[in-house]
Design a protein around this motif. Sequence first.
Motif, PDB file in Angstrom:
ATOM      1  N   HIS A  84       0.682  -1.181  -0.090  1.00  0.00           N
ATOM      2  CA  HIS A  84       0.008   0.007  -0.012  1.00  0.00           C
ATOM      3  C   HIS A  84       0.947   1.319   0.095  1.00  0.00           C
ATOM      4  CE1 HIS A  84      -3.336  -2.389   0.440  1.00  0.00           C
ATOM      5  NE2 HIS A  84      -3.228  -2.542   1.914  1.00  0.00           N
ATOM      6  N   PRO A  85       2.040   1.565   0.589  1.00  0.00           N
ATOM      7  CA  PRO A  85       2.866   2.733   0.896  1.00  0.00           C
ATOM      8  C   PRO A  85       2.798   3.462  -0.500  1.00  0.00           C
ATOM      9  CG  PRO A  85       3.966   1.181   1.992  1.00  0.00           C
ATOM     10  CD  PRO A  85       2.855   0.423   1.250  1.00  0.00           C
ATOM     11  N   ASN A  86       3.293   3.026  -1.739  1.00  0.00           N
ATOM     12  CA  ASN A  86       3.200   3.927  -3.091  1.00  0.00           C
ATOM     13  C   ASN A  86       1.901   4.504  -3.164  1.00  0.00           C
ATOM     14  OD1 ASN A  86       5.945   2.569  -3.071  1.00  0.00           O
ATOM     15  ND2 ASN A  86       5.546   1.851  -5.031  1.00  0.00           N
ATOM     16  N   LYS A  87       0.695   3.752  -3.119  1.00  0.00           N
ATOM     17  CA  LYS A  87      -0.362   4.411  -3.411  1.00  0.00           C
ATOM     18  C   LYS A  87      -0.762   5.559  -2.284  1.00  0.00           C
ATOM     19  CE  LYS A  87      -5.269   3.228  -3.683  1.00  0.00           C
ATOM     20  NZ  LYS A  87      -6.129   3.282  -4.668  1.00  0.00           N
ATOM     21  N   LEU A  88      -0.499   5.186  -1.029  1.00  0.00           N
ATOM     22  CA  LEU A  88      -0.617   6.195   0.092  1.00  0.00           C
ATOM     23  C   LEU A  88      -0.035   7.362  -0.200  1.00  0.00           C
ATOM     24  CD1 LEU A  88      -0.738   3.667   3.067  1.00  0.00           C
ATOM     25  CD2 LEU A  88      -2.861   5.218   2.068  1.00  0.00           C
ATOM     26  N   ARG A 182       1.252   3.995  11.149  1.00  0.00           N
ATOM     27  CA  ARG A 182       0.768   4.021  12.153  1.00  0.00           C
ATOM     28  C   ARG A 182       0.633   5.467  12.764  1.00  0.00           C
ATOM     29  NH1 ARG A 182       4.417   0.346  15.846  1.00  0.00           N
ATOM     30  NH2 ARG A 182       3.065   1.091  17.436  1.00  0.00           N
ATOM     31  N   PRO A 183      -0.469   5.737  13.538  1.00  0.00           N
ATOM     32  CA  PRO A 183      -0.740   6.790  13.975  1.00  0.00           C
ATOM     33  C   PRO A 183       0.050   7.503  15.287  1.00  0.00           C
ATOM     34  CG  PRO A 183      -2.262   5.456  14.832  1.00  0.00           C
ATOM     35  CD  PRO A 183      -1.359   4.625  13.999  1.00  0.00           C
ATOM     36  N   ASP A 184       0.805   6.731  16.031  1.00  0.00           N
ATOM     37  CA  ASP A 184       1.264   6.973  17.088  1.00  0.00           C
ATOM     38  C   ASP A 184       2.736   7.340  17.403  1.00  0.00           C
ATOM     39  OD1 ASP A 184       2.226   4.464  16.558  1.00  0.00           O
ATOM     40  OD2 ASP A 184       1.515   3.571  18.430  1.00  0.00           O
ATOM     41  N   CYS A 185       3.358   8.140  16.262  1.00  0.00           N
ATOM     42  CA  CYS A 185       4.380   8.531  16.160  1.00  0.00           C
ATOM     43  C   CYS A 185       4.697   9.624  15.505  1.00  0.00           C
ATOM     44  CB  CYS A 185       5.685   7.315  14.932  1.00  0.00           C
ATOM     45  SG  CYS A 185       5.581   5.649  15.653  1.00  0.00           S
ATOM     46  N   GLY A 216       3.067  10.496   8.286  1.00  0.00           N
ATOM     47  CA  GLY A 216       2.591   9.451   9.226  1.00  0.00           C
ATOM     48  C   GLY A 216       0.984   9.227   8.690  1.00  0.00           C
ATOM     49  N   CYS A 217       0.486   8.236   9.045  1.00  0.00           N
ATOM     50  CA  CYS A 217      -0.811   7.696   8.722  1.00  0.00           C
ATOM     51  C   CYS A 217      -1.964   7.693   9.806  1.00  0.00           C
ATOM     52  CB  CYS A 217      -0.627   6.055   7.958  1.00  0.00           C
ATOM     53  SG  CYS A 217       0.354   6.237   6.361  1.00  0.00           S
ATOM     54  N   ASP A 218      -2.970   7.993   9.064  1.00  0.00           N
ATOM     55  CA  ASP A 218      -4.302   7.594  10.190  1.00  0.00           C
ATOM     56  C   ASP A 218      -4.703   6.041   9.628  1.00  0.00           C
ATOM     57  OD1 ASP A 218      -4.471   9.634  11.660  1.00  0.00           O
ATOM     58  OD2 ASP A 218      -6.277  10.633  10.434  1.00  0.00           O
ATOM     59  N   VAL A 219      -4.616   5.084  10.535  1.00  0.00           N
ATOM     60  CA  VAL A 219      -5.047   3.639  10.169  1.00  0.00           C
ATOM     61  C   VAL A 219      -6.398   3.447  10.803  1.00  0.00           C
ATOM     62  CG1 VAL A 219      -4.359   1.290  10.194  1.00  0.00           C
ATOM     63  CG2 VAL A 219      -2.492   3.051  10.169  1.00  0.00           C
ATOM     64  N   ARG A 220      -7.176   2.917  10.003  1.00  0.00           N
ATOM     65  CA  ARG A 220      -8.749   2.814  10.444  1.00  0.00           C
ATOM     66  C   ARG A 220      -9.206   1.397   9.839  1.00  0.00           C
ATOM     67  NH1 ARG A 220      -8.451   7.017   7.723  1.00  0.00           N
ATOM     68  NH2 ARG A 220      -9.917   6.089   6.069  1.00  0.00           N
ATOM     69  N   ALA A 226      -2.271   8.890   4.605  1.00  0.00           N
ATOM     70  CA  ALA A 226      -1.285   9.675   4.774  1.00  0.00           C
ATOM     71  C   ALA A 226      -1.650  11.143   4.931  1.00  0.00           C
ATOM     72  CB  ALA A 226      -0.184   9.387   3.880  1.00  0.00           C
ATOM     73  N   VAL A 227      -1.407  11.435   6.354  1.00  0.00           N
ATOM     74  CA  VAL A 227      -2.082  12.778   6.686  1.00  0.00           C
ATOM     75  C   VAL A 227      -1.130  13.668   7.341  1.00  0.00           C
ATOM     76  CG1 VAL A 227      -4.452  11.757   6.382  1.00  0.00           C
ATOM     77  CG2 VAL A 227      -3.279  11.760   8.517  1.00  0.00           C
ATOM     78  N   ARG A 228      -0.189  13.267   7.992  1.00  0.00           N
ATOM     79  CA  ARG A 228       0.722  14.203   8.810  1.00  0.00           C
ATOM     80  C   ARG A 228       1.999  14.124   8.475  1.00  0.00           C
ATOM     81  NH1 ARG A 228      -1.092  10.233  11.927  1.00  0.00           N
ATOM     82  NH2 ARG A 228      -3.072  11.563  12.572  1.00  0.00           N
ATOM     83  N   ARG A 229       2.845  15.144   8.708  1.00  0.00           N
ATOM     84  CA  ARG A 229       4.488  15.206   8.481  1.00  0.00           C
ATOM     85  C   ARG A 229       4.757  14.481   9.934  1.00  0.00           C
ATOM     86  NH1 ARG A 229       6.560  18.174   4.423  1.00  0.00           N
ATOM     87  NH2 ARG A 229       8.500  17.392   5.122  1.00  0.00           N
ATOM     88  N   VAL A 230       5.973  13.769   9.744  1.00  0.00           N
ATOM     89  CA  VAL A 230       6.650  13.102  10.654  1.00  0.00           C
ATOM     90  C   VAL A 230       8.086  13.952  10.942  1.00  0.00           C
ATOM     91  CG1 VAL A 230       7.658  11.168  11.825  1.00  0.00           C
ATOM     92  CG2 VAL A 230       5.248  11.087  10.862  1.00  0.00           C
ATOM     93  N   ARG A 231       8.712  14.264  11.826  1.00  0.00           N
ATOM     94  CA  ARG A 231       9.838  14.777  11.881  1.00  0.00           C
ATOM     95  C   ARG A 231      10.785  13.816  11.794  1.00  0.00           C
ATOM     96  NH1 ARG A 231       9.649  16.362  16.695  1.00  0.00           N
ATOM     97  NH2 ARG A 231      10.979  14.912  17.682  1.00  0.00           N
ATOM     98  N   ILE A 232      11.872  14.081  11.162  1.00  0.00           N
ATOM     99  CA  ILE A 232      13.002  13.068  10.925  1.00  0.00           C
ATOM    100  C   ILE A 232      14.345  13.571  11.798  1.00  0.00           C
ATOM    101  CG2 ILE A 232      14.852  11.863   9.429  1.00  0.00           C
ATOM    102  CD1 ILE A 232      12.625  12.207   6.985  1.00  0.00           C
ATOM    103  N   ASP A 233      14.748  12.732  12.683  1.00  0.00           N
ATOM    104  CA  ASP A 233      15.415  13.045  13.873  1.00  0.00           C
ATOM    105  C   ASP A 233      16.844  11.978  13.326  1.00  0.00           C
ATOM    106  OD1 ASP A 233      14.181  14.885  14.967  1.00  0.00           O
ATOM    107  OD2 ASP A 233      13.453  13.386  16.481  1.00  0.00           O
TER     108      ASP A 233
END
Length: 234
Positions: A84-88, A182-185, A216-220, A226-233
């Motif tokens: 799924h990631p490419n489509k997302l 996953r939505p928790d990162c 990051g994704c909302d998984v339902r 894929a709806v939010r930016r996630v910081r890269i550290d």
Amino acid sequence: MKFSAPLVSGRLVKRYKRFLADVILDDCGSAITAHCANPGSMLGLKEVGARVWLSGSDNPKRKLQYSWEVVEADGALVGINTAHPNKLVEEALAAGRIEELSGFQSLRREVKYGRNSRVDILLEGEDGAKTYVEVKNVHLMREAGLAEFPDSVTARGAKHLAELADMVADGHRAVMVFLVQRPDCSSLSLAADLDPAYAAAFAAAREAGVEAFAIGCDVRLDGIDAVRRVRIDV
């Protein structure tokens, strides 16, 4: 991305031979074998008894009727299907959720490039400028809120980083997108203890001009977005 039909719930018995998972279905108590479209180690996501959800198929030519889509881990729903990631990411690009990659005129998938490889997404602008985008699925979380990649050694992933660096050297733009299913990162780092060679290849690619973003994704149970930016550290 919407699932085409309601998912079926069950409990994981075991995941084995990389692409197989035995599951006890909740509705009837039957034991079935599902396809697991995930070549990684799935560290932390394959515990015996874990709550899982499967998509079904009515295609009589399929050997396995069910595919593993989602698992409950750390109190969250996590997408494990690496098909799924490419489509997302494509949907996120079309919606403008990665501002740095907006304004393209065309998007093509699985275009040949590099050393006998295919880039996940090729973006082209009005002026013909090309942006090569590789997508990596992420679902490892060992520390609360921190996504990590990879979850096992990936020589193929290191090769893709080198090929992206080659595209930059040829005058193109090259980007690595980490898709966190996953939505928790809220942040992402490299699991250098699991694959030091990949961490080194990532550092070399960044030095060569390869860009990197994470989303990051909302998984339902009805779909994943894929709806939010996630910081890269790093």
